[in-house]
Design a protein around this motif. Structure first.
Motif, short mmCIF file in Angstrom:
data_model
loop_
_atom_site.label_atom_id
_atom_site.label_comp_id
_atom_site.label_asym_id
_atom_site.label_seq_id
_atom_site.Cartn_x
_atom_site.Cartn_y
_atom_site.Cartn_z
N SER A 168 88.24 28.83 28.79
CA SER A 168 89.69 28.68 28.29
C SER A 168 89.33 28.12 26.80
O SER A 168 89.82 28.81 25.78
CB SER A 168 90.73 28.96 28.64
OG SER A 168 91.08 27.52 28.74
N TRP A 169 88.87 26.66 27.14
CA TRP A 169 88.81 26.06 25.98
C TRP A 169 87.66 26.90 24.76
O TRP A 169 88.05 26.87 23.76
CB TRP A 169 88.10 25.04 26.09
CG TRP A 169 89.65 24.29 25.91
CD1 TRP A 169 89.99 23.41 26.77
CD2 TRP A 169 89.95 22.80 24.86
NE1 TRP A 169 91.06 22.32 27.04
CE2 TRP A 169 91.28 22.41 25.87
CE3 TRP A 169 89.75 22.70 23.71
CZ2 TRP A 169 91.78 21.15 24.85
CZ3 TRP A 169 90.30 21.63 23.11
CH2 TRP A 169 91.60 21.61 23.52
N LEU A 170 86.25 27.52 25.08
CA LEU A 170 85.54 28.25 24.56
C LEU A 170 85.93 29.71 24.30
O LEU A 170 86.06 29.71 23.22
CB LEU A 170 83.94 28.76 25.51
CG LEU A 170 83.38 26.85 25.00
CD1 LEU A 170 82.60 27.21 25.86
CD2 LEU A 170 83.34 26.81 24.39
N CYS A 171 87.09 30.46 24.86
CA CYS A 171 87.42 31.05 24.77
C CYS A 171 88.58 31.23 23.33
O CYS A 171 88.85 32.04 22.40
CB CYS A 171 88.53 31.71 25.61
SG CYS A 171 87.80 32.79 26.68
N LEU A 172 89.24 29.81 22.66
CA LEU A 172 90.49 30.05 22.44
C LEU A 172 89.38 29.32 21.07
O LEU A 172 89.68 29.31 19.78
CB LEU A 172 91.46 28.46 22.57
CG LEU A 172 92.70 28.44 24.24
CD1 LEU A 172 92.87 27.27 24.16
CD2 LEU A 172 93.12 29.73 23.22
N PHE A 173 88.54 28.47 21.32
CA PHE A 173 87.70 28.57 19.47
C PHE A 173 87.08 29.25 19.51
O PHE A 173 87.14 30.13 17.59
CB PHE A 173 86.22 27.70 20.44
CG PHE A 173 85.40 27.10 18.96
CD1 PHE A 173 85.92 26.96 18.11
CD2 PHE A 173 83.88 28.00 19.24
CE1 PHE A 173 84.88 26.31 16.77
CE2 PHE A 173 83.00 27.90 18.62
CZ PHE A 173 83.56 26.88 17.12
N ARG A 174 86.77 30.65 20.10
CA ARG A 174 85.87 31.94 19.62
C ARG A 174 87.17 32.48 18.78
O ARG A 174 87.06 33.41 17.75
CB ARG A 174 85.37 32.58 20.44
CG ARG A 174 84.86 33.77 20.87
CD ARG A 174 83.76 34.31 19.93
NE ARG A 174 82.61 33.77 20.82
CZ ARG A 174 81.80 34.37 21.17
NH1 ARG A 174 82.35 35.49 21.61
NH2 ARG A 174 80.67 33.90 21.96
N ALA A 175 88.49 32.69 19.59
CA ALA A 175 89.61 33.65 18.92
C ALA A 175 89.19 32.67 17.54
O ALA A 175 91.19 33.09 17.21
CB ALA A 175 90.73 33.86 19.99
N GLY A 176 89.26 31.33 17.69
CA GLY A 176 89.93 30.89 16.28
C GLY A 176 91.40 29.89 16.06
O GLY A 176 91.93 29.33 15.27
N LEU A 177 91.64 29.71 17.27
CA LEU A 177 92.89 29.46 17.71
C LEU A 177 92.40 27.73 17.99
O LEU A 177 93.45 26.60 18.01
CB LEU A 177 93.96 29.84 19.12
CG LEU A 177 93.46 31.26 18.60
CD1 LEU A 177 94.36 31.57 20.39
CD2 LEU A 177 94.82 31.56 18.05
N LYS A 178 91.42 27.45 17.95
CA LYS A 178 90.67 26.11 18.35
C LYS A 178 89.86 25.68 16.82
O LYS A 178 88.56 26.35 17.13
CB LYS A 178 90.36 25.44 19.64
CG LYS A 178 91.53 25.16 20.70
CD LYS A 178 92.60 24.11 20.87
CE LYS A 178 93.97 23.92 21.72
NZ LYS A 178 94.59 22.89 21.40
N THR A 179 89.25 24.31 16.91
CA THR A 179 88.24 23.72 15.82
C THR A 179 87.41 23.87 16.44
O THR A 179 87.44 23.37 17.96
CB THR A 179 88.92 23.69 14.73
OG1 THR A 179 89.20 22.01 15.47
CG2 THR A 179 90.25 23.49 14.05
#
Length: 159
Positions: free
Chosen positions: A23-34
């Motif tokens: 999910s951390w990579l999902c959040l990064f891909r979605a622009g929700l995490k740097t």
């Protein structure tokens, strides 16, 4: 966060913890995490104790490969040196380095949709084998080049 607690809880099934790590990579891909936030959290995970051939540690190493996280090479190398990465699944340290050195990253270039957020549940699931009509996978006996032996006929074989 609740996702981090799930990842870090050793009482949770390994595959669930690994999916939570995804999910951390999902959040990064979605622009929700740097990227920096992901790297900082992954670095923190490397600081947690890990056993021999630790499933979560191997999963973390794999995510670092997807992210091309060269900043974490010292932590990854230490994990290999301390036998915390299951080489049967991940390959050895030199194989990891070769994979990391490859120019392309299916994750970073967007061609690997594994970490994309689901926009349309129906279209995402309809390609799953379990949701297909079983008749689509059945073949008529005439499609085989040779007759298909049945179980009863196989029992009459003499070895």
């Amino acid at each position: 966060s609740l996702i981090n607690k799930l990842i870090e809880d050793e009482n949770v099934y390994d595959f669930v913890r690994s999916a939570a790590l995804d999910s951390w990579l999902c959040l990064f891909r979605a622009g929700l995490k740097t990227r920096d936030e992901v790297i900082a959290y992954f670095k923190r995970l490397f600081e947690l104790p890990a056993g021999a051939e630790d499933f979560l540690r191997g999963s973390l190493v794999w995510k670092c490969l997807d992210l091309k996280a060269v900043e974490l090479l010292p932590e990854i190398e230490k994990s290999y040196a301390e036998n915390q990465v299951e080489e049967m699944l991940m390959g050895d340290w030199s194989e990891f380095q070769k994979l990391l050195a490859e120019e392309n990253s299916r994750f970073l270039d967007g061609s690997d949709t594994q970490y994309d957020l689901v926009d349309d549940m129906i279209s995402d699931l309809e390609r799953w084998h379990c949701f297909k009509n079983p008749k689509e996978f059945m073949r008529e006996e005439s499609e085989f080049s040779e007759p298909v032996p049945n179980f009863a006929a196989a029992q009459n074989l003499v070895w």
